[in-house]
Design a protein around this motif. Structure first.
Motif, PDB file in Angstrom:
ATOM      1  N   SER A 214       0.828  -1.201   0.000  1.00 61.48           N
ATOM      2  CA  SER A 214       0.000   0.000   0.000  1.00 61.48           C
ATOM      3  C   SER A 214       0.868   1.259   0.000  1.00 61.48           C
ATOM      4  O   SER A 214       0.586   2.219  -0.728  1.00 61.48           O
ATOM      5  N   ILE A 215       1.937   1.258   0.796  1.00 58.35           N
ATOM      6  CA  ILE A 215       2.824   2.417   0.841  1.00 58.35           C
ATOM      7  C   ILE A 215       3.606   2.544  -0.460  1.00 58.35           C
ATOM      8  O   ILE A 215       3.758   3.640  -1.020  1.00 58.35           O
ATOM      9  N   ARG A 216       4.097   1.421  -0.963  1.00 63.97           N
ATOM     10  CA  ARG A 216       4.945   1.454  -2.164  1.00 63.97           C
ATOM     11  C   ARG A 216       4.161   1.908  -3.399  1.00 63.97           C
ATOM     12  O   ARG A 216       4.631   2.734  -4.178  1.00 63.97           O
ATOM     13  N   TYR A 217       2.957   1.359  -3.585  1.00 64.97           N
ATOM     14  CA  TYR A 217       2.215   1.628  -4.818  1.00 64.97           C
ATOM     15  C   TYR A 217       1.119   2.678  -4.668  1.00 64.97           C
ATOM     16  O   TYR A 217       0.630   3.203  -5.669  1.00 64.97           O
ATOM     17  N   GLY A 218       0.693   2.979  -3.421  1.00 60.66           N
ATOM     18  CA  GLY A 218      -0.433   3.891  -3.256  1.00 60.66           C
ATOM     19  C   GLY A 218      -0.090   5.206  -2.598  1.00 60.66           C
ATOM     20  O   GLY A 218      -0.994   5.999  -2.289  1.00 60.66           O
ATOM     21  N   SER A 219       1.204   5.478  -2.405  1.00 60.47           N
ATOM     22  CA  SER A 219       1.600   6.695  -1.685  1.00 60.47           C
ATOM     23  C   SER A 219       1.264   7.971  -2.453  1.00 60.47           C
ATOM     24  O   SER A 219       1.177   9.044  -1.864  1.00 60.47           O
ATOM     25  N   LEU A 226      -5.755   1.758   7.794  1.00 58.33           N
ATOM     26  CA  LEU A 226      -6.003   0.378   8.239  1.00 58.33           C
ATOM     27  C   LEU A 226      -7.236   0.403   9.130  1.00 58.33           C
ATOM     28  O   LEU A 226      -7.314   1.189  10.075  1.00 58.33           O
ATOM     29  N   THR A 227      -8.192  -0.451   8.803  1.00 57.86           N
ATOM     30  CA  THR A 227      -9.438  -0.526   9.568  1.00 57.86           C
ATOM     31  C   THR A 227      -9.661  -1.958  10.027  1.00 57.86           C
ATOM     32  O   THR A 227      -9.631  -2.892   9.211  1.00 57.86           O
ATOM     33  N   LEU A 228      -9.872  -2.115  11.323  1.00 59.22           N
ATOM     34  CA  LEU A 228     -10.214  -3.418  11.892  1.00 59.22           C
ATOM     35  C   LEU A 228     -11.691  -3.374  12.258  1.00 59.22           C
ATOM     36  O   LEU A 228     -12.125  -2.488  13.007  1.00 59.22           O
ATOM     37  N   TRP A 240      -5.937   0.128   3.113  1.00 57.04           N
ATOM     38  CA  TRP A 240      -6.374   0.922   1.960  1.00 57.04           C
ATOM     39  C   TRP A 240      -5.516   2.160   1.737  1.00 57.04           C
ATOM     40  O   TRP A 240      -4.768   2.599   2.593  1.00 57.04           O
ATOM     41  N   ASP A 241      -5.653   2.675   0.523  1.00 61.15           N
ATOM     42  CA  ASP A 241      -4.993   3.928   0.152  1.00 61.15           C
ATOM     43  C   ASP A 241      -5.827   4.594  -0.931  1.00 61.15           C
ATOM     44  O   ASP A 241      -6.819   4.016  -1.398  1.00 61.15           O
ATOM     45  N   PHE A 302      -7.485  -3.762   0.175  1.00 56.55           N
ATOM     46  CA  PHE A 302      -7.282  -5.192   0.326  1.00 56.55           C
ATOM     47  C   PHE A 302      -7.947  -5.592   1.635  1.00 56.55           C
ATOM     48  O   PHE A 302      -7.584  -5.072   2.705  1.00 56.55           O
ATOM     49  N   THR A 303      -8.923  -6.480   1.568  1.00 56.19           N
ATOM     50  CA  THR A 303      -9.663  -6.894   2.757  1.00 56.19           C
ATOM     51  C   THR A 303      -9.360  -8.348   3.087  1.00 56.19           C
ATOM     52  O   THR A 303      -9.589  -9.241   2.276  1.00 56.19           O
ATOM     53  N   CYS A 304      -8.849  -8.547   4.279  1.00 53.64           N
ATOM     54  CA  CYS A 304      -8.524  -9.879   4.763  1.00 53.64           C
ATOM     55  C   CYS A 304      -9.591 -10.271   5.784  1.00 53.64           C
ATOM     56  O   CYS A 304      -9.765  -9.594   6.802  1.00 53.64           O
ATOM     57  N   VAL A 305     -10.331 -11.348   5.507  1.00 60.31           N
ATOM     58  CA  VAL A 305     -11.418 -11.795   6.384  1.00 60.31           C
ATOM     59  C   VAL A 305     -11.015 -13.083   7.080  1.00 60.31           C
ATOM     60  O   VAL A 305     -10.637 -14.062   6.429  1.00 60.31           O
TER      61      VAL A 305
END
Length: 311
Positions: A214-219, A226-228, A240-241, A302-305
């Motif tokens: 996210s940092i490398r490609y979405g900066s 980050l949402t939990l 997300w970004d 990117f959502t990890c469930v």
């Protein structure tokens, strides 16, 4: 009495005739099915076997044959995809190894040929050589890690773990990089503790891969988040970004082995195409799933469930 015997004889003749016709009809149907199957196999076509019949056992037989043909086509398609994936994987792997190894060879030859290198200049060459060697080792480790994760005998021990603190620690691990990129950081981690069925080491690696990507490609979007959150009976982590995102044509394949976007070949990004594939396998090993949603310069998530534990 004679009348009775005659009637029985007529019935037997009719029964034999009916059985003969039924067997003949069955044989014709079987021959037709056999000929069609032979034609399908010889031509390697994706056709199905169709036959008009009122015989229930033949109808059921045709249903099973067509199910088998469907399965056969799926196996053929999977084999073709696997073969193509392996071909591309070897091509990409060759590219990703050849570039740093060529640089390593260049530095080595410079040290060998130029004996006048001393002090700071020599230290710089050795330092660059060391970094490139480490990058090759890291790439090879990722490749072997993926091979191990995909093997049938690979298992990740699962237990009850608290996910809140793990998320916080992983974000803090990127604090300096986030500061260097001058990104606005939006973190939503509830005070209420959430527990999942998972593996801490695997989860750390998943978060590390997703946050760094996210940092490398979405900066260029200027924000990282980050949402939990709760997701029904599960727990979801959104990373997300608001960067340039991933176009729809690439979204279905970003988790494939060694699949990279065009800009991942840019030295600025240094993408190997292994990180997201490893991330997906590790998530699935913890009985979870991972999804991508991306709208360029609006939001890429990117959502990890993962499975929630409430007891």
């Amino acid at each position: 009495m004679i009348v009775v015997l005659s009637a029985i004889t007529v019935c037997l003749v009719i029964l034999n005739g009916w059985q003969y016709l039924s067997r003949r009809k069955l044989n014709l149907s079987l021959h037709e099915i056999s000929d069609k199957l032979t034609d399908i196999l010889e031509k390697e076509s994706s056709e199905k076997v169709f036959l008009q019949t009122d015989q229930k056992h033949i109808q059921f037989f045709l249903i099973q044959i067509n199910r088998l043909l469907d399965y056969n086509q799926k196996v053929i398609a999977d084999y073709a995809r696997t073969k193509d994936s392996l071909r591309k994987m070897l091509s990409n792997m060759s590219h990703d190894l050849k570039t740093p190894l060529t640089v390593v060879l260049g530095y080595t030859e410079k040290l060998k040929m130029d004996q006048s290198l001393v002090g700071k200049e020599r230290h710089e060459v050795v330092s660059n050589l060391h970094q490139k060697t480490l990058s090759v080792i890291a790439l090879m480790n990722k490749f072997f890690d993926l091979a191990k994760i995909e093997s049938d005998d690979y298992a990740i021990p699962l237990s009850k773990i608290s996910i809140n603190e793990i998320c916080r620690k992983n974000v803090l691990g990127f604090y300096e990089w986030l500061q260097a990129k001058n990104l606005q950081v939006e973190i939503e981690i509830p005070e209420q503790p959430y527990y999942i069925l998972g593996n801490e080491e695997a989860l750390n690696r998943i978060l590390n891969n997703l946050i760094s990507n996210s940092i490398r490609y979405g900066s260029d979007g200027g924000v990282f988040g980050l949402t939990l959150r709760e997701d029904g009976k599960n727990i979801a982590i959104d990373i997300w970004d608001k960067g340039k995102g991933i176009s729809e044509v690439h979204q279905a394949r970003v988790f494939d082995r060694l699949y990279t976007l065009d800009d991942a070949r840019n030295p600025q990004f240094q993408g190997s195409g292994l990180g997201l594939s490893i991330t997906k396998r590790l998530t699935e090993a913890m009985k979870g799933s991972i999804h991508l949603s991306s709208k360029p310069y609006e939001k890429t998530v990117f959502t990890c469930v993962l499975k929630r534990i409430t007891y």
